[in-house]
Design an enzyme around this catalytic site. Structure first.
Site, PDB file in Angstrom:
ATOM      1  N   CYS A  10      73.149  21.265  97.714  1.00 24.23           N
ATOM      2  CA  CYS A  10      72.868  22.686  97.224  1.00 24.23           C
ATOM      3  C   CYS A  10      73.970  23.587  97.611  1.00 24.23           C
ATOM      4  O   CYS A  10      74.706  23.861  98.653  1.00 24.23           O
ATOM      5  CB  CYS A  10      71.596  23.191  98.243  1.00 24.23           C
ATOM      6  N   ASN A  19      72.253  11.330  88.095  1.00 22.67           N
ATOM      7  CA  ASN A  19      71.732  12.791  87.543  1.00 22.67           C
ATOM      8  C   ASN A  19      72.848  13.677  86.999  1.00 22.67           C
ATOM      9  O   ASN A  19      73.962  13.622  87.353  1.00 22.67           O
ATOM     10  CB  ASN A  19      71.247  13.287  88.975  1.00 22.67           C
ATOM     11  N   ARG A  44      66.631  19.947  84.658  1.00 29.59           N
ATOM     12  CA  ARG A  44      66.446  21.053  83.873  1.00 29.59           C
ATOM     13  C   ARG A  44      65.391  20.751  82.591  1.00 29.59           C
ATOM     14  O   ARG A  44      64.697  21.422  82.261  1.00 29.59           O
ATOM     15  CB  ARG A  44      67.763  21.826  83.602  1.00 29.59           C
TER      16      ARG A  44
HETATM   17  C1  LIG Z   1      66.783  26.164  89.199  1.00 26.92           C
HETATM   18  C2  LIG Z   1      67.360  24.899  90.094  1.00 26.92           C
HETATM   19  C3  LIG Z   1      66.732  24.580  91.234  1.00 26.92           C
HETATM   20  C4  LIG Z   1      67.352  23.497  91.751  1.00 26.92           C
HETATM   21  N1  LIG Z   1      66.991  23.097  93.025  1.00 26.92           N
HETATM   22  C5  LIG Z   1      67.376  21.905  93.764  1.00 26.92           C
HETATM   23  C6  LIG Z   1      66.909  21.618  95.020  1.00 26.92           C
HETATM   24  O1  LIG Z   1      65.835  22.319  95.596  1.00 26.92           O
HETATM   25  N2  LIG Z   1      67.205  20.583  95.722  1.00 26.92           N
HETATM   26  C7  LIG Z   1      68.257  19.627  95.072  1.00 26.92           C
HETATM   27  O2  LIG Z   1      68.550  18.748  95.582  1.00 26.92           O
HETATM   28  N3  LIG Z   1      68.754  20.223  93.893  1.00 26.92           N
HETATM   29  C8  LIG Z   1      68.424  21.155  93.263  1.00 26.92           C
HETATM   30  N4  LIG Z   1      68.886  21.736  91.918  1.00 26.92           N
HETATM   31  C9  LIG Z   1      69.769  20.586  91.395  1.00 26.92           C
HETATM   32  C10 LIG Z   1      69.018  19.471  90.436  1.00 26.92           C
HETATM   33  O3  LIG Z   1      68.154  18.719  91.106  1.00 26.92           O
HETATM   34  C11 LIG Z   1      69.913  18.774  89.409  1.00 26.92           C
HETATM   35  O4  LIG Z   1      70.636  17.891  90.398  1.00 26.92           O
HETATM   36  C12 LIG Z   1      70.973  19.450  88.645  1.00 26.92           C
HETATM   37  O5  LIG Z   1      70.240  20.487  87.876  1.00 26.92           O
HETATM   38  C13 LIG Z   1      71.559  18.486  87.574  1.00 26.92           C
HETATM   39  O6  LIG Z   1      70.339  17.833  86.830  1.00 26.92           O
HETATM   40  P1  LIG Z   1      69.984  18.287  85.650  1.00 26.92           P
HETATM   41  O7  LIG Z   1      71.234  18.279  84.524  1.00 26.92           O
HETATM   42  O8  LIG Z   1      68.932  17.119  84.997  1.00 26.92           O
HETATM   43  O9  LIG Z   1      69.415  19.540  85.402  1.00 26.92           O
HETATM   44  C14 LIG Z   1      68.314  22.598  91.184  1.00 26.92           C
HETATM   45  C15 LIG Z   1      68.830  23.001  89.721  1.00 26.92           C
HETATM   46  C16 LIG Z   1      68.215  23.846  89.308  1.00 26.92           C
HETATM   47  C17 LIG Z   1      68.820  24.328  87.924  1.00 26.92           C
END
Ligand SMILES: Cc1cc2nc3c(=O)[nH]c(=O)nc-3n(C[C@H](O)[C@H](O)[C@H](O)COP(=O)(O)O)c2cc1C
Length: 334
Positions: A107, A207, A232
């Site tokens: 994070c 991911n 997302r």
């Molecule tokens: C609004 C938002 C909240 C997120 N919250 C977390 C979280 O609580 N824990 C975590 O490990 N990653 C969190 N992430 C990261 C996502 O799990 C993921 O790794 C990142 O969005 C990339 O994947 P994607 O392109 O499929 O969205 C968050 C991302 C977004 C956009």
């Protein structure tokens, strides 16, 4: 084709399916997770939960631990910088019996990084090792870890970290291949997922930037990862899991749901949220989700504006119901 229904294991937990819902703070609550499981997500994950809040039995923090048995397999994700507190939190989590404990080492939010947790730990592999060992040694559940590629471009540590985490007894690693400093406007670097996959024997979960079935297959092919994780792109679009699964198995695209089907799922989401959390807690949460369900729909900006201005979850439900009825009436004139 990937024959995604071959059963795989993370620790001793059997997993059918290869597509996982990513943790998304403020979004992936129990209601949404269950919808995603029904749509074919192989594993779902809680949002990151503060280990200190768990140990102090903070009421607000404990609310995040709630899950429905039907969500299983589910990972509960925790963050913290103290090995002692992370170990205590892990022990307490046994009472809730999730399928996995996932450690957040990614994070980038300043409130987390300032406390030395989340992606701040990517700068200090000694501390990462202490945290990982503390959680693994104090839990009978399989422990997984979610990492980024590193703190910044001069500090790409994903491979070293993964080898070390495997040695600590971590059961699987999710890798979001951006650094803590990389904005979402820059693409994620999938070559790092492949590097991690080549370096460890435990399952690797790729991911980053999967927006649909074609990218999903591309990530499997390019990185040889064992599972993929979608974040997302699942918001307002939980049927993405069904569509990816179908494409991986059949090699052809399953059609997008109709506007009417999308609104039906949206209504189910609203009703379940109200049932699970009550009107008060659901209102702002639903506003976040609903905008995404309405993406791409004609006149959506106006509708979203109206929804943002509503005061209660029940009013949101009524608005979507009316939209659905209006759409059905229009269809009957075709
Ligand atoms: C609004 C938002 C909240 C997120 N919250 C977390 C979280 O609580 N824990 C975590 O490990 N990653 C969190 N992430 C990261 C996502 O799990 C993921 O790794 C990142 O969005 C990339 O994947 P994607 O392109 O499929 O969205 C968050 C991302 C977004 C956009």
């Amino acid at each position: 084709m990937f024959y995604i229904f071959i059963v795989m294991k993370i620790g001793d937990v059997k997993i059918s399916g290869r597509v996982i819902l990513a943790p998304l703070s403020g979004l992936t609550d129990s209601t949404f997770r269950l919808i995603c499981r029904k749509m074919g997500a192989a594993i779902v994950s809680s949002e990151m939960i503060c280990a200190e809040g768990i140990v102090k039995e903070n009421t607000r923090t404990l609310r995040y631990l709630f899950f429905d048995r039907r969500e299983k397999p589910i990972a509960v994700q925790i963050y913290g910088d103290s090995p002692g507190i992370m170990a205590e939190a892990a022990k307490m989590l046994e009472r809730f019996s999730p399928s996995f404990i996932d450690i957040n080492f990614g994070c980038p939010a300043s409130k987390v990084v300032k406390k030395g947790a989340g992606s701040a730990i990517l700068r200090d592999l000694v501390k990462m090792e202490k945290v990982a060992r503390a959680v693994v040694e104090n839990s009978s559940l399989p422990v997984t870890a979610k990492i980024r590629s590193g703190w910044c471009k001069n500090n790409i540590i994903a491979v070293d970290a993964s080898i070390m985490l495997e040695d600590c007894g971590i059961a699987a690693i999710s890798i979001h291949p951006r650094t803590s400093k990389t904005e979402y406007s820059e693409p994620s670097d999938w070559s790092i997922i492949k590097d991690v996959k080549m370096a460890v024997k435990i399952p690797v979960i790729g991911n980053g930037d999967i927006t649909g079935p074609v990218e999903a297959e591309k990530m499997f092919k390019e990185t040889e990862c064992d599972f993929i994780m979608v974040g997302r792109a699942s918001i307002g679009n939980p049927w993405i899991f069904k569509r990816i699964n179908y494409y991986l198995n059949e090699g052809v695209l399953f059609p997008e749901p109709s506007f009417e089907e999308k609104l039906e799922i949206c209504l189910e989401h609203i009703r379940d949220a109200i049932k699970n959390n009550g009107e008060f807690y659901s209102t702002s949460y639903l506003k976040k989700h609903i905008q995404f369900y309405l993406k791409g729909i004609r006149g959506n900006h106006e509708i979203i504006k109206e929804i943002i201005g509503l005061y209660s979850a029940k009013e949101i439900e009524l608005k979507i119901k009316n939209l659905l009825t209006k759409n059905k009436l229009l269809d009957s004139y075709d």
